[in-house]
Design an enzyme around this catalytic site. Sequence first.
Site, PDB file in Angstrom:
ATOM      1  N   GLY A  71      -7.296   3.775  -0.254  1.00 45.07           N
ATOM      2  CA  GLY A  71      -7.755   2.776   0.703  1.00 45.07           C
ATOM      3  C   GLY A  71      -7.206   3.056   2.097  1.00 45.07           C
ATOM      4  CB  THR A  72      -3.897   4.296   3.215  1.00 41.17           C
ATOM      5  OG1 THR A  72      -3.182   3.252   2.564  1.00 41.17           O
ATOM      6  CG2 THR A  72      -3.208   4.651   4.514  1.00 41.17           C
ATOM      7  CG  ASN A 151      -2.506  -7.211   1.737  1.00 44.36           C
ATOM      8  OD1 ASN A 151      -3.136  -7.444   2.760  1.00 44.36           O
ATOM      9  ND2 ASN A 151      -1.275  -6.745   1.750  1.00 44.36           N
ATOM     10  CD  GLN A 179      -5.325  -6.690  -2.513  1.00 40.54           C
ATOM     11  OE1 GLN A 179      -5.528  -7.311  -3.554  1.00 40.54           O
ATOM     12  NE2 GLN A 179      -4.371  -5.777  -2.418  1.00 40.54           N
ATOM     13  CB  SER A 199      -8.106   1.208  -2.723  1.00 36.16           C
ATOM     14  OG  SER A 199      -7.110   1.901  -3.428  1.00 36.16           O
ATOM     15  N   GLY A 200      -9.651   2.370  -5.578  1.00 35.19           N
ATOM     16  CA  GLY A 200      -9.863   2.212  -7.016  1.00 35.19           C
ATOM     17  C   GLY A 200      -8.758   1.488  -7.767  1.00 35.19           C
ATOM     18  CG  HIS A 201      -4.407   1.522  -6.601  1.00 34.46           C
ATOM     19  ND1 HIS A 201      -3.295   0.727  -6.558  1.00 34.46           N
ATOM     20  CD2 HIS A 201      -4.660   1.871  -5.327  1.00 34.46           C
ATOM     21  CE1 HIS A 201      -2.888   0.614  -5.300  1.00 34.46           C
ATOM     22  NE2 HIS A 201      -3.707   1.303  -4.533  1.00 34.46           N
ATOM     23  CB  THR A 237     -11.206  20.689  -4.525  1.00 34.23           C
ATOM     24  OG1 THR A 237     -11.389  21.958  -3.902  1.00 34.23           O
ATOM     25  CG2 THR A 237     -11.838  20.701  -5.908  1.00 34.23           C
ATOM     26  CB  CYS A 325       2.750  -1.254   1.492  1.00 34.20           C
ATOM     27  SG  CYS A 325       1.256  -1.310   0.533  1.00 34.20           S
TER      28      CYS A 325
HETATM   29  N1  PLP Z   1      -5.780  -2.523   2.462  1.00 30.30           N
HETATM   30  C1  PLP Z   1      -5.349  -3.551   1.713  1.00 30.30           C
HETATM   31  C2  PLP Z   1      -5.839  -4.927   2.026  1.00 30.30           C
HETATM   32  C3  PLP Z   1      -4.473  -3.325   0.664  1.00 30.30           C
HETATM   33  O1  PLP Z   1      -4.038  -4.361  -0.075  1.00 30.30           O
HETATM   34  C4  PLP Z   1      -4.025  -2.008   0.399  1.00 30.30           C
HETATM   35  C5  PLP Z   1      -3.043  -1.750  -0.680  1.00 30.30           C
HETATM   36  O2  PLP Z   1      -2.297  -2.600  -1.079  1.00 30.30           O
HETATM   37  C6  PLP Z   1      -4.528  -0.968   1.196  1.00 30.30           C
HETATM   38  C7  PLP Z   1      -5.392  -1.262   2.224  1.00 30.30           C
HETATM   39  C8  PLP Z   1      -4.127   0.444   0.956  1.00 30.30           C
HETATM   40  O3  PLP Z   1      -4.772   0.955  -0.189  1.00 30.30           O
HETATM   41  P1  PLP Z   1      -4.151   2.234  -0.941  1.00 30.30           P
HETATM   42  O4  PLP Z   1      -2.966   1.752  -1.689  1.00 30.30           O
HETATM   43  O5  PLP Z   1      -5.248   2.704  -1.838  1.00 30.30           O
HETATM   44  O6  PLP Z   1      -3.831   3.231   0.114  1.00 30.30           O
END
Ligand code: PLP
Length: 387
Positions: A71-72, A151, A179, A199-201, A237, A325
Amino acid sequence: MNRIYMDNAATTRVTEPVMEAMAPYFCEIYGNPSSVHSYGRESRKAIETARRQVAQALGAQAGEIYFTGCGTESDNWAIRGAAYARKSKGRHIITSQIEHHAVLHTCAQLEKEGFEVTYLPVDEYGIVHPDSLEKAMRDDTVLVTIMAANNEIGTIQPIEELAKIAHSHGCLFHTDAVQAIGSIPFDVNAMGIDMLSLSGHKFHSPKGIGALYVKNGVKIERLMQGGAQERTQRPGTENLASIVGLGKAIELATQDIPSHNAALCALRDRLIDRILTEIPETRLNGHRSQRLPGNVNISFRYIEGESLLLSLDIKGIAASSGSACTSGSLDPSHVLLAIGLPHEIAHGSLRLSLSEENTLEEADFVVESLKQIVDRLRAMSPLYNAK
Ligand code: PLP
């Protein structure tokens, strides 16, 4: 000891159907998707299936989806890519004070590079008001980036209205939907979204895989140089198995959002109601109803969030005191400060983030545990005893 996982906003468990979908893509189907031979073609086919799955979940076309590393990366690419591509038109960007650091730090970097950024305030619930966006728009504004849902406190933003304002000024609209996938139904065209990060996780696929939706016709600069992957826009890749997992996971997460939300809201509201009524000097952070179905964020007066987390952990309960984070830093959360909490109350907050795997029994056990822990910690607090 049975453990209870209520930190799904930090990350989720990879579920069995997702694992099963991914399993062949390690040892059996492993060709480089760029190779012309049959091994490569099999892998390429799987990636294109996943791309269609993501597109379908968003109401987009497959050609509008790009896979990324997280996601970042998606946030960085959307914001920097759009800023660089449009800098001859203007250098002003608008975002909110409560974005994830993937957005805030990207904006801060752009400020160092000569862009100007307006950080919109939010109200006491964490909502960005459309009139404050309207007032902040300028002739040189090129991009508005506002998250779909927060988040930490789970507040859901009025994305459609915000996008409409951005467009009425000829501006692009990006949303960080990391989120929100699986909780808010997306139709990117109807909602006026030009770019969307996910973001998949956060919805049961592995960590380290994300995607960016870029509307057809929207030009953004690529950030990396290399091979011709992702239609030359995102070289490297492809993370084949994770892309397959992301495709399966987003299909599952978005196939029945109303019943998923109903189950989570029932659990969430039970936790919120019980904590607020049974533990004194507590407050709910975020909006009561305009919030993610799995998000509970509560401040406990006279309590230090980290002590609460450690005590819960001893009981086998996984929660968070802010965004994963930023935990490790002792600064209070920028989101809680932005909604107007004083430092000492912001420090005493707890986020419980639920998944469909959590049960009512778990919710009740968490409340009972919190009651004991809060009593014990307050009994040791000089501030609480002096009040
Ligand atoms: N944006 C939001 C709102 C998030 O909650 C997060 C991760 O907690 C991210 C971006 C970043 O995603 P990733 O952990 O896949 O880099």
